[in-house]
Scaffold this active site. Structure first.
Site, PDB file in Angstrom:
ATOM      1  N   GLY A   1      -8.348   5.305   9.830  1.00 51.15           N
ATOM      2  CA  GLY A   1      -9.606   5.521   9.793  1.00 51.15           C
ATOM      3  C   GLY A   1     -10.512   5.345  10.888  1.00 51.15           C
TER       4      GLY A   1
ATOM      5  CB  SER B   1      -6.794   9.338  12.334  1.00 50.38           C
ATOM      6  OG  SER B   1      -7.540   8.196  12.269  1.00 50.38           O
TER       7      SER B   1
ATOM      8  CD  GLU C   1      -7.933   0.384   4.252  1.00 45.38           C
ATOM      9  OE1 GLU C   1      -7.773   0.489   3.042  1.00 45.38           O
ATOM     10  OE2 GLU C   1      -7.926   1.269   4.960  1.00 45.38           O
TER      11      GLU C   1
ATOM     12  CG  ASN D   1      -4.719   4.944   0.236  1.00 44.60           C
ATOM     13  OD1 ASN D   1      -5.324   4.771  -0.565  1.00 44.60           O
ATOM     14  ND2 ASN D   1      -4.566   4.113   1.315  1.00 44.60           N
TER      15      ASN D   1
ATOM     16  CD  GLU E   1      -0.543   4.071   6.448  1.00 44.46           C
ATOM     17  OE1 GLU E   1      -1.273   5.195   6.456  1.00 44.46           O
ATOM     18  OE2 GLU E   1      -1.128   2.905   5.707  1.00 44.46           O
TER      19      GLU E   1
ATOM     20  CE  LYS F   1      -8.103   4.562   3.927  1.00 42.05           C
ATOM     21  NZ  LYS F   1      -7.945   4.053   4.949  1.00 42.05           N
TER      22      LYS F   1
ATOM     23  CG  HIS G   1      -3.115   0.571   3.129  1.00 42.23           C
ATOM     24  ND1 HIS G   1      -4.012   0.128   3.810  1.00 42.23           N
ATOM     25  CD2 HIS G   1      -2.841   1.765   3.157  1.00 42.23           C
ATOM     26  CE1 HIS G   1      -4.648   1.010   4.362  1.00 42.23           C
ATOM     27  NE2 HIS G   1      -3.902   2.142   3.891  1.00 42.23           N
TER      28      HIS G   1
END
Ligand code: PEP
Length: 251
Positions: free
Chosen positions: A173, A212, A97, A9, A167, A11, A95
């Site tokens: 991140g 991560s 985010e 990904n 996730e 991003k 996702h």
């Protein structure tokens, strides 16, 4: 037997020049034949990536798609049918985010999931708990609810042609990774949740871990029985690192 998968990904990263470099780096990687590899560039670069990776066995996905399957009056969105027309095979849905920063709700994700599948785009449905939820002992409840939102509206068979990415939000991140056992515990619970409704879907659906992941911890995570590969963020922007993660999934 589930085929392992590693998905990158990217991003909201990249310029035309850096994407060209990444394509070149990926093209130079020796990728294991037994692993499905995919990248998810920003939509602006999808065509560049598909053209640049032509002939390589790397699939391309989108990071988002519209709630409506077909093109139409929906400013700023990209229709699943347009992504398929461009050569995309996959799309990330849910996702964290997008859930957290853009406020995407379950009701929107159900529409996006259904619209993607209606066009033959395979959803990679992301689920995961926040640190607060984990510390409150609510991980399985939260993940279970996120999955149930899709199953309840679209039925268990929706996952016959989809991938699930677990996730944990606190691991995305941050450099913090779930231990292999923490990740396995959640993956096992997800598979049991699917199995309660359809044993075949549970057996065949790929469950990716994301948060991560890097070359140094990938093999241990991918060695767990219910972890079928990874969704990789930051480390997927480095072709050598991403290639090493793909190779770890092939061992
Ligand atoms: C992600 O964005 O899906 C992700 C897993 O990011 P990172 O690998 O950087 O934690």
């Amino acid at each position: 037997m589930r085929r392992p998968m590693v998905a990158g990904n990217w991003k909201m990263h990249g310029t035309r020049a850096s994407v060209a470099e990444l394509i070149k780096g990926l093209s130079d990687q020796a990728l294991p034949s037994g692993v499905d590899v995919a990248v998810f560039p920003p939509s602006l670069f999808i065509t560049q990536v598909i053209e640049g990776l032509e002939g390589k066995s790397i699939a391309t996905g989108a990071q988002n798609s519209a709630v409506e399957p077909q093109q139409g009056a929906l400013t700023g969105e990209v229709a699943p049918s347009q992504l398929v027309d461009a050569g995309c095979e996959l799309v990330l849905i849910g996702h964290s985010e997008r859930r957290q920063i853009l406020g995407e709700q379950d009701s929107t994700l159900i529409l996006k999931f259904a619209a993607a599948q209606a066009c033959g785009l395979k959803p990679v449905f992301c689920v995961g708990e926040t640190l607060e939820e984990r510390e409150a002992g609510k991980t399985l409840e939260v993940v279970g609810r996120q999955l149930d939102s899709i199953i309840g509206q679209l039925g268990i068979k929706a996952f016959a042609d989809a991938i699930i990415a677990y996730e944990p939000v606190w691991a995305i991140g941050t450099g913090l990774t779930a231990t292999p056992q923490q990740a396995q515990d959640v993956h096992k619970a997800i598979r049991e949740q699917l199995a309660a409704q359809d044993a075949e879907v549970a057996q065949n659906t790929r469950l990716l871990y994301g948060g991560s992941v890097k070359a140094a911890n990938a093999a241990e995570l991918f060695g767990m029985p219910d972890i079928d590969g990874g969704l990789i963020g930051g480390a997927s922007l480095n072709a050598d690192e991403f290639g090493a993660i793909c190779r770890a999934a092939g061992n």
